[in-house]
Scaffold this active site. Structure first.
Site, PDB file in Angstrom:
ATOM      1  N   GLY A  71       0.812  -1.214   0.000  1.00 46.92           N
ATOM      2  CA  GLY A  71       0.000   0.000   0.000  1.00 46.92           C
ATOM      3  C   GLY A  71       0.846   1.264   0.000  1.00 46.92           C
ATOM      4  O   GLY A  71       0.534   2.240  -0.692  1.00 46.92           O
ATOM      5  N   ASN A 152      -8.395   3.809   8.334  1.00 48.46           N
ATOM      6  CA  ASN A 152      -7.790   2.700   9.055  1.00 48.46           C
ATOM      7  C   ASN A 152      -7.938   2.801  10.571  1.00 48.46           C
ATOM      8  O   ASN A 152      -7.768   1.817  11.269  1.00 48.46           O
ATOM      9  CB  ASN A 152      -6.304   2.579   8.690  1.00 48.46           C
ATOM     10  CG  ASN A 152      -5.594   3.908   8.718  1.00 48.46           C
ATOM     11  OD1 ASN A 152      -5.952   4.838   7.994  1.00 48.46           O
ATOM     12  ND2 ASN A 152      -4.594   4.028   9.563  1.00 48.46           N
ATOM     13  N   GLN A 180      -7.725  -0.370   3.240  1.00 48.19           N
ATOM     14  CA  GLN A 180      -8.612  -0.932   4.261  1.00 48.19           C
ATOM     15  C   GLN A 180      -9.911  -1.476   3.662  1.00 48.19           C
ATOM     16  O   GLN A 180     -10.634  -2.227   4.296  1.00 48.19           O
ATOM     17  CB  GLN A 180      -8.980   0.127   5.302  1.00 48.19           C
ATOM     18  CG  GLN A 180      -7.867   0.496   6.248  1.00 48.19           C
ATOM     19  CD  GLN A 180      -7.498  -0.627   7.206  1.00 48.19           C
ATOM     20  OE1 GLN A 180      -8.340  -1.431   7.611  1.00 48.19           O
ATOM     21  NE2 GLN A 180      -6.233  -0.698   7.561  1.00 48.19           N
ATOM     22  N   SER A 200      -3.381  -3.510  -0.758  1.00 50.06           N
ATOM     23  CA  SER A 200      -2.289  -4.265  -0.163  1.00 50.06           C
ATOM     24  C   SER A 200      -2.810  -5.615   0.319  1.00 50.06           C
ATOM     25  O   SER A 200      -3.797  -5.683   1.042  1.00 50.06           O
ATOM     26  CB  SER A 200      -1.720  -3.463   1.016  1.00 50.06           C
ATOM     27  OG  SER A 200      -0.661  -4.172   1.601  1.00 50.06           O
ATOM     28  N   ALA A 201      -2.115  -6.696  -0.085  1.00 50.15           N
ATOM     29  CA  ALA A 201      -2.649  -8.042   0.155  1.00 50.15           C
ATOM     30  C   ALA A 201      -2.750  -8.416   1.632  1.00 50.15           C
ATOM     31  O   ALA A 201      -3.659  -9.135   2.034  1.00 50.15           O
ATOM     32  CB  ALA A 201      -1.792  -9.073  -0.582  1.00 50.15           C
ATOM     33  N   HIS A 202      -1.811  -7.903   2.453  1.00 51.79           N
ATOM     34  CA  HIS A 202      -1.799  -8.388   3.845  1.00 51.79           C
ATOM     35  C   HIS A 202      -2.971  -7.860   4.665  1.00 51.79           C
ATOM     36  O   HIS A 202      -3.174  -8.285   5.804  1.00 51.79           O
ATOM     37  CB  HIS A 202      -0.456  -8.089   4.526  1.00 51.79           C
ATOM     38  CG  HIS A 202      -0.216  -6.665   4.920  1.00 51.79           C
ATOM     39  ND1 HIS A 202      -0.462  -6.195   6.183  1.00 51.79           N
ATOM     40  CD2 HIS A 202       0.256  -5.609   4.224  1.00 51.79           C
ATOM     41  CE1 HIS A 202      -0.132  -4.918   6.258  1.00 51.79           C
ATOM     42  NE2 HIS A 202       0.297  -4.528   5.073  1.00 51.79           N
ATOM     43  N   THR A 238      12.287  -7.624 -10.424  1.00 49.15           N
ATOM     44  CA  THR A 238      11.765  -8.966 -10.671  1.00 49.15           C
ATOM     45  C   THR A 238      10.468  -9.186  -9.912  1.00 49.15           C
ATOM     46  O   THR A 238      10.374  -8.864  -8.735  1.00 49.15           O
ATOM     47  CB  THR A 238      12.810 -10.020 -10.236  1.00 49.15           C
ATOM     48  OG1 THR A 238      13.997  -9.789 -10.990  1.00 49.15           O
ATOM     49  CG2 THR A 238      12.302 -11.427 -10.480  1.00 49.15           C
ATOM     50  N   CYS A 327       1.350   2.458  13.039  1.00 49.75           N
ATOM     51  CA  CYS A 327       2.506   3.195  12.544  1.00 49.75           C
ATOM     52  C   CYS A 327       2.917   4.286  13.511  1.00 49.75           C
ATOM     53  O   CYS A 327       4.064   4.684  13.560  1.00 49.75           O
ATOM     54  CB  CYS A 327       2.189   3.824  11.203  1.00 49.75           C
ATOM     55  SG  CYS A 327       1.163   2.782  10.209  1.00 49.75           S
TER      56      CYS A 327
HETATM   57  C1  LIG Z   1      -1.963  -0.526   5.906  1.00 49.06           C
HETATM   58  C2  LIG Z   1      -2.308   0.687   5.142  1.00 49.06           C
HETATM   59  C3  LIG Z   1      -1.413   1.263   4.223  1.00 49.06           C
HETATM   60  C4  LIG Z   1      -0.019   0.742   4.040  1.00 49.06           C
HETATM   61  O1  LIG Z   1       0.007  -0.488   3.386  1.00 49.06           O
HETATM   62  P1  LIG Z   1       1.326  -1.391   3.441  1.00 49.06           P
HETATM   63  O2  LIG Z   1       1.070  -2.511   2.514  1.00 49.06           O
HETATM   64  O3  LIG Z   1       1.457  -1.844   4.851  1.00 49.06           O
HETATM   65  O4  LIG Z   1       2.462  -0.541   3.010  1.00 49.06           O
HETATM   66  C5  LIG Z   1      -1.834   2.352   3.499  1.00 49.06           C
HETATM   67  N1  LIG Z   1      -3.063   2.867   3.655  1.00 49.06           N
HETATM   68  C6  LIG Z   1      -3.955   2.348   4.526  1.00 49.06           C
HETATM   69  C7  LIG Z   1      -5.306   2.945   4.632  1.00 49.06           C
HETATM   70  C8  LIG Z   1      -3.601   1.246   5.295  1.00 49.06           C
HETATM   71  O5  LIG Z   1      -4.473   0.750   6.169  1.00 49.06           O
END
Ligand SMILES: *Cc1c(COP(=O)(O)O)cnc(C)c1O
Length: 396
Positions: A71, A152, A180, A200-202, A238, A327
């Site tokens: 993200g 978030n 989110q 963002s996948a996680h 890569t 963060c």
């Molecule tokens: C977690 C988050 C990000 C950052 O994503 P990462 O993959 O951890 O770098 C950015 N924006 C929002 C709203 C998030 O919740």
């Protein structure tokens, strides 16, 4: 009892199904997806499948999907890429003051260096921006409007379709940080007039360190990383095949199960909120109680208490939650998101975010509430402000 995880907005566990899908790409199908031989083409085939899975989930075309490291990178690329792509038109950007630090810090740094002029829109007490204010902020040199889909910290979901329509009517690029939102909010980039979108996948049960920037065809975006010719010469490096395959699988599952998961998780959340509000005095719910919020999120301010103390005590009881955003934890600054909604500094300091996931149970909520009630009472007994209010401070 196993440890309890109520911090799904910070990250989610990678689901077993996703890990299983990823494993062969470390050992068997290890070719470089950009290589022309069979090993490479084999990996490339699965990258194409994942690209389509991501595209399908948001109503985009596979050619509009660019893999990134997450993200943060997608947000950086969106901002910096538009600034250089639309240099000739100007450098004014409109965003909100409750964006993720990946947006806020980036914009502040660009502004400080004279590379951008930024209008940060305020929010109301529930975390919504005002669309009239947005319209009024538009200038002839505005090149980008960026508003996060879901926040978030407090989970507030903005009216993305309306904002997209305003951007389109004024011929301005529209980016949304949907990190989110993906897996929790249904998104169709065409219907919502979204030009750029970060994910963002996680955050949706996929692996860490992999994300996507969606770019609508035709949007002028300069390349972010220079080097090899990966990602149609836009993002060198890569390709991380295992993570990409995992992300594809994770978004497919998240999209398929979105209604089921939202129902389950919002019921847990509502149960939790009702318990907290009936069993603890002087608590304030942060964000909105309307349906324009993430199913997973509950953010409370506990008067007379430091969020950090509460977090550490819950941790000792085996429960993981977050104060402010992950963060900024470790810093003593109160949450800028809560301050923006008009919360007093003391209440912003006394806030905790509980974010639930599909593997949580009602039993875990009960255990958490039980501990929360006790810990809040303990901490308040130590708080001079609380004792003064109760008229029991023997030192006054
Ligand atoms: C977690 C988050 C990000 C950052 O994503 P990462 O993959 O951890 O770098 C950015 N924006 C929002 C709203 C998030 O919740």
């Amino acid at each position: 009892m196993n440890r309890i995880y109520f911090d799904h907005s910070a990250t989610t566990p990678t689901s077993e199904e996703v890990v299983k899908e990823m494993l062969p790409f470390f050992t068997d199908i290890y070719g470089n997806g950009s290589s022309q031989h069979s090993h490479g083409r084999e990996a490339g085939k699965y990258i194409d499948i994942a690209r389509r899975q991501v595209a399908d989930a948001i109503g985009a075309k596979p050619g509009e999907i660019y893999f990134t490291s997450g993200g943060t990178e997608s947000d950086n690329w969106a901002i910096r890429g538009v600034l250089s792509g639309y240099k000739a038109k100007g450098k004014h950007i409109i965003t909100t003051c409750i964006e993720h630090p990946a947006m806020i810090k980036t914009l502040e740094s660009l502004q400080k260096n004279g590379l951008a002029e930024v209008t940060f829109l305020g929010v109301d007490s529930e975390g919504f921006i005002c669309l009239e204010e947005l319209k009024n902020a538009i200038r002839p040199d505005t090149i980008l409007i960026s508003v996060m889909t879901a926040n978030n910290e407090i989970g507030t979901i903005q009216d993305i379709k309306e904002i997209g329509a305003i951007a389109k009517a004024n011929n301005i690029i529209f980016h949304t940080d949907a990190v989110q939102a993906i897996g929790n909010v249904k998104i169709d980039v065409k219907e919502m007039n979204i030009d750029l979108l970060s994910m963002s996948a996680h955050k949706f049960y996929g692996p860490k360190g992999i994300g996507v920037l969606y770019r609508r065809n035709g949007i002028k975006l300069s390349s972010y990383m220079t080097g090899g010719e990966q990602e149609r010469n836009m993002r060198a490096g890569t390709l991380n095949t295992p993570a990409i395959v995992g992300m594809g699988k994770a978004i497919e599952i998240a999209t398929r199960d979105i209604d089921k998961n939202n129902k389950y998780v919002s019921e847990l959340r509502d149960y939790f909120v009702a318990q907290v509000e009936s069993k603890i005095d002087n608590v304030y719910y942060n964000g909105t109680k309307s349906n324009k919020r993430l199913a997973s999120n509950a953010n409370f301010s506990f008067e007379f208490i430091e969020g950090e103390s509460l977090l550490l005590r819950l941790d000792l009881a085996g429960i993981s939650v977050s104060s402010g955003s992950a963060c900024s934890s470790g810093s003593l600054e109160p949450s800028y998101v809560l301050l923006a909604t008009g919360r007093a500094i003391e209440l912003a300091h006394g806030s905790l975010r509980f974010s639930f996931g599909k593997n949580n149970t009602k039993q875990e909520i009960d255990y958490c509430v039980q501990n929360l009630v006790k810990i809040v009472q303990d901490l308040r007994e130590l708080s001079p402000l609380f004792l003064i209010k109760k008229g029991e401070n023997k030192y006054v």
